[in-house]
Write a protein that holds these residues in place. Structure first.
Motif, short mmCIF file in Angstrom:
data_model
loop_
_atom_site.label_atom_id
_atom_site.label_comp_id
_atom_site.label_asym_id
_atom_site.label_seq_id
_atom_site.Cartn_x
_atom_site.Cartn_y
_atom_site.Cartn_z
N SER A 59 27.42 24.86 45.34
CA SER A 59 28.36 24.59 46.43
C SER A 59 28.16 25.62 47.51
N THR A 60 28.38 25.21 48.76
CA THR A 60 28.30 26.17 49.87
C THR A 60 29.47 27.16 49.85
N LEU A 61 30.45 26.94 48.98
CA LEU A 61 31.52 27.91 48.82
C LEU A 61 31.01 29.17 48.12
N ASN A 62 29.81 29.10 47.58
CA ASN A 62 29.16 30.26 46.99
C ASN A 62 27.97 30.63 47.88
N ARG A 322 33.93 31.70 47.08
CA ARG A 322 35.28 31.28 47.47
C ARG A 322 35.66 29.95 46.81
N GLY A 323 35.02 29.61 45.71
CA GLY A 323 35.29 28.36 45.01
C GLY A 323 33.97 27.80 44.48
N ASP A 330 36.53 34.60 44.48
CA ASP A 330 36.54 36.06 44.47
C ASP A 330 37.51 36.67 45.48
N VAL A 331 38.20 35.85 46.27
CA VAL A 331 39.11 36.40 47.28
C VAL A 331 40.27 37.15 46.63
#
Length: 361
Positions: A59-62, A322-323, A330-331
């Motif tokens: 995922s682009t959240l990583n 972030r998901g 990690d926030v």
């Protein structure tokens, strides 16, 4: 007492060992050979490599995983200039906007992993809805069927913490690899991690995937994974394995991306840290896990204190992940760490970066 200098020395060693030019050249040689070999197996040599699909991207959240995907795309387009590339993603709705600028088609996975859906109360409904999206699944099957080469994306997703049965994410990734094998497509495993496995079924299933005749090469990104995979393979299949640096080290960029949040007057030197919300799967009790977290925090606090005391440096905390699942975000752990750090280091030497949901690596 030796932790801090050892950590700093290790960082310098990594910077030198994985120097961008050397790493890029090395991996290009490795993958050019494998991709050309795959080209010969998938169709006559006089035909071009037209289509490649990357399975099991995260995922682009990583941002780390996104860096791996972008490096893979750069590498493949260096080897095959006119190739069409598509990927699967656990968060296709989010990722398709980001990857559209690179001309990449994004498909949802064949099987959903419920952990990507939030809030928890909607997971069952959204999982069922995803399973019933037959038209999207048909598109993915067709993309695999018409591809000249299938690549299991770099990263670290073939592991299983469950004591008795592999979790949904393991099945999600294994099923897509099996689909490529079923369609008799040349299959490469780009540099990734394997394990650990807390149950007997997961390594058995993975062993079947890796020993398929269509698997041409398995690159592991560290020696631990190399040994894990070696135990899963038999006979001549053991020759398929090779250690190769994580492709994130080969990522290149031509145009610097402006990051306003980093335009700061923090005193130099500035050291950026990213913390992980880690579950410590080797621990069996909540008390043990919390103790490990405290040890982790204490070690990183000591690093930050030494950076300030020795060089009056500053610390920038950047939540790289972030998901998509809440357990991957990690926030919260970064925020907690900064709050504790501000009692040990002057606040004007600390910055917590709050990035947008999707950030280019």
């Amino acid at each position: 007492a030796t932790f801090v200098p050892e950590l700093i020395n290790t960082a310098y060693w990594l910077a030198g060992h994985y120097a961008k030019d050397a790493c890029t050249k090395a991996v290009r040689v490795k993958f050019h050979h494998c991709c050309q070999k795959a080209k010969g197996r998938s169709h006559p040599p006089d035909r071009l490599m037209r289509k490649i699909i990357l399975l099991n991207t995260h995922s682009t959240l990583n941002s780390g995983d996104t860096g791996i995907v972008l490096a893979q795309i750069q590498l493949l387009r260096t080897i095959f200039s006119d190739v069409s590339i598509s990927i699967t993603s656990r968060t296709p709705e989010i990722d398709e906007t980001f990857y559209d600028q690179f001309g990449i088609t994004v498909f949802p996975p064949l099987l959903p992993a419920p952990s990507v859906f939030s809030p928890r109360s909607t997971r069952v409904v959204k999982t069922v809805e995803n399973l019933l999206h037959f038209s999207e699944k048909k598109k993915l099957v067709n993309a695999v069927e018409t591809s000249d080469l299938v690549i299991s994306s770099g990263g670290g997703y073939f592991w299983s913490p469950g004591n008795f049965f592999p979790g949904p994410m393991f099945w999600q990734n294994a099923v897509q690899v099996q689909l490529a094998a079923l369609k008799k497509k040349p299959l490469l495993f780009f540099p990734q991690s394997f394990g650990p496995f807390q149950n007997r079924l997961a390594p058995k299933l993975l062993s079947r995937c890796l020993q398929n005749d269509t698997v041409m090469k398995i690159f592991t990104r560290e020696e631990i994974s190399f040994e894990v995979v070696k135990k899963l393979l038999k006979g001549e299949n053991k020759g398929k394995i090779e250690v190769c640096p994580d492709l994130a080290f080969a990522l290149e960029y031509n145009t610097p991306i402006p990051l306003d949040q980093f335009n700061t007057d923090l005193p130099s030197p500035r050291i950026a840290l990213t913390l992980r919300h880690w579950g410590f799967p080797e621990c069996t009790t909540a008390k043990e896990k919390e103790q490990k977290r405290q040890e982790y925090f204490s070690a990183l606090k000591e690093v930050c204190i030494q950076i300030y005391q020795r060089w009056r440096g500053s610390i920038i905390i950047f939540p790289q992940v972030r998901g998509p699942g809440t357990f991957e975000n990690d926030v919260p752990v970064s925020t907690r760490f900064v709050q504790e750090l501000r009692s040990l280091i002057p606040p004007d030497h600390i910055l917590l970066v709050q990035p947008e949901e999707v950030v280019s690596p």
